[in-house]
Design an enzyme around this catalytic site. Structure first.
Site, PDB file in Angstrom:
ATOM      1  CD  GLN A 107       6.932  15.399  51.003  1.00 14.67           C
ATOM      2  OE1 GLN A 107       7.036  14.203  51.223  1.00 14.67           O
ATOM      3  NE2 GLN A 107       7.083  16.306  51.953  1.00 14.67           N
ATOM      4  CG  HIS A 173       6.595  11.904  55.070  1.00 19.42           C
ATOM      5  ND1 HIS A 173       6.811  11.794  56.427  1.00 19.42           N
ATOM      6  CD2 HIS A 173       7.213  13.052  54.681  1.00 19.42           C
ATOM      7  CE1 HIS A 173       7.535  12.822  56.844  1.00 19.42           C
ATOM      8  NE2 HIS A 173       7.793  13.605  55.782  1.00 19.42           N
ATOM      9  CD  GLU A 265      16.688   7.038  61.621  1.00 22.79           C
ATOM     10  OE1 GLU A 265      16.254   7.389  62.740  1.00 22.79           O
ATOM     11  OE2 GLU A 265      16.284   6.008  61.037  1.00 22.79           O
ATOM     12  CE1 TYR A 275      16.708  -0.513  61.034  1.00 25.92           C
ATOM     13  CE2 TYR A 275      14.744  -1.851  60.750  1.00 25.92           C
ATOM     14  CZ  TYR A 275      16.106  -1.701  60.669  1.00 25.92           C
ATOM     15  OH  TYR A 275      16.884  -2.752  60.229  1.00 25.92           O
ATOM     16  CE1 TYR A 286      10.748  19.358  60.326  1.00 28.18           C
ATOM     17  CE2 TYR A 286       8.763  18.022  60.410  1.00 28.18           C
ATOM     18  CZ  TYR A 286      10.010  18.277  59.874  1.00 28.18           C
ATOM     19  OH  TYR A 286      10.520  17.457  58.906  1.00 28.18           O
TER      20      TYR A 286
END
Length: 394
Positions: A107, A173, A265, A275, A286
């Site tokens: 990513q 991430h 979200e 949060y 998963y």
């Protein structure tokens, strides 16, 4: 809660798929001598079935990640591999104005790009990218100056301003979204949890958090969690993978993030709030094991809107234009695995789901153009990498 920590190495599904240090990591380059042509948009576009939009193809890119408009309507576009492109207003020509030495595995890559609030005078451009360093990899906030004569600009004076801490192994991430406060005094920057779960609650690092910085990348004064032992730059914590960040017209800061298996979200970002990740989520791990849902009185800030099944949210934009008056003040989110454009009704500090339109490709980025049109970037890779201009269908 500890039973979930061992799951940090579980591979991401498509619900969480998304596109990612030393002083020599960034190298500006001169403008390419020959522009690369791109397809020109049809003036009116082609109606898209099941949507209120007509779609025109403006350009095609190699795994684009983000874009922003210059005052003269030209565009800056980032590509995952590390290319920062200057694109003509009609998309017919482009030039590479900087090549960033990124770690593009997984990513990683060249990520967000935004203009400084004082761009008209400073010519500063802010961007983020993933880089390897001693001990692992992390997301970097950087800036440069758009310099040179018209037609021969390049990004110069590039400097790294902030590096996520700690550096960790892995390729997921990173997050890396950037937003300036409406008064231009503060820069908000997202750092993902790097698929490590618990760093989102760790007071000693920036992972899994929204940061509030000065435009020079320093911790802003009086951030709300420093007194509790967090790094002085931390604004909020308990986040997973934050891939959209935008202010609305009232000055509220919104962000969207990918949940695990379910539970994507949209959050109203408030100072000092937790949060909940990885302690609570409206999704599951998963392997199917449960994570407690958000619940009143649990001490965590719940999302304003959440999705299950997931949309895999990409970029986030709050619409303020005149071309779509019915959508003024609404949030638009790119859907990756859902291959969609998602609209959310914003009402002060509240939000409700609006539309979810099928786009037939993974949508990485959503931006409002100077003309009030909605511009979306497809993700590339298994999808296409086109820039599309959306206008009202006649």
């Amino acid at each position: 809660m500890l039973y979930r920590i061992a799951l940090a190495a579980v591979a991401l599904t498509a619900a969480a798929a998304c596109n990612g240090e030393d002083s020599a990591a960034v190298q500006p380059v001169a403008a390419a001598p020959t522009p690369t042509p791109s397809p020109s948009p049809s003036p009116s576009g082609t109606p898209v079935a099941g949507t209120p939009f007509a779609r025109a193809v403006v350009a095609d890119f190699d795994a684009p990640w983000a874009m922003t408009f210059l005052p003269d309507r030209r565009m800056l576009v980032t590509e995952k591999k590390g290319e920062l492109l200057l694109v003509s207003a009609d998309g017919s020509a482009r030039r590479t104005i900087a090549t960033i030495d990124v770690d593009s595995a997984g990513q990683g890559g060249l990520m967000d790009v935004v203009l400084a609030p004082d761009f008209a005078t400073s010519k500063r451009v802010y961007f983020s990218y993933s880089a390897a360093g001693q001990g692992g990899k992390g997301v970097v906030l950087a800036r440069g100056v758009l310099s040179g004569d018209a037609g021969a600009e390049r990004l110069s004076m590039i400097e790294a301003l902030y590096r996520a801490t700690p550096l960790v192994n892995g390729d997921g991430h990173y997050s890396g979204r950037i937003a300036f406060s409406p008064d231009g005094q503060y820069l908000f920057f997202t750092n993902g949890d790097r698929q490590k779960f618990t760093p989102a609650q760790d007071k000693g690092g920036s992972l899994g958090k929204v940061l509030r910085l000065t435009p020079d990348g320093k911790p802003a004064a009086n951030n709300p969690l420093a007194a509790q032992g967090f790094l002085p730059e931390v604004w909020s914590n308990g986040h997973r993978n934050l891939l959209g960040l935008a202010f609305d017209a009232q000055g509220h800061l919104w962000q969207q993030e990918m949940g695990p298996k379910g539970g994507d979200e949209l959050n109203l970002v408030l100072p000092g709030r937790d949060y909940g990740w990885p302690n609570v989520s409206n999704g599951s791990n998963y392997d199917g094991s449960d994570i407690p849902d958000h619940a009143p009185g649990d001490g965590f800030e719940a999302p304003k809107v959440w999705w299950n099944p997931v949309i895999s949210p990409g970029g986030l934009m709050v619409y303020s234009g005149e071309l779509f008056p019915q959508y003024k003040g609404d949030a638009f989110i790119g859907g990756l695995s859902s291959q969609s454009l998602v609209r959310v009704d914003l009402n002060g500090i509240n939000a409700t789901k609006g539309d979810q339109w099928s786009m037939g490709a993974r949508i990485r980025e959503v931006e409002q153009g100077p003309d009030g049109a909605i511009y979306v970037l497809e993700d590339g890779g298994d999808s296409q990498g086109r820039l599309l201009r959306l206008t009202p269908a006649s």
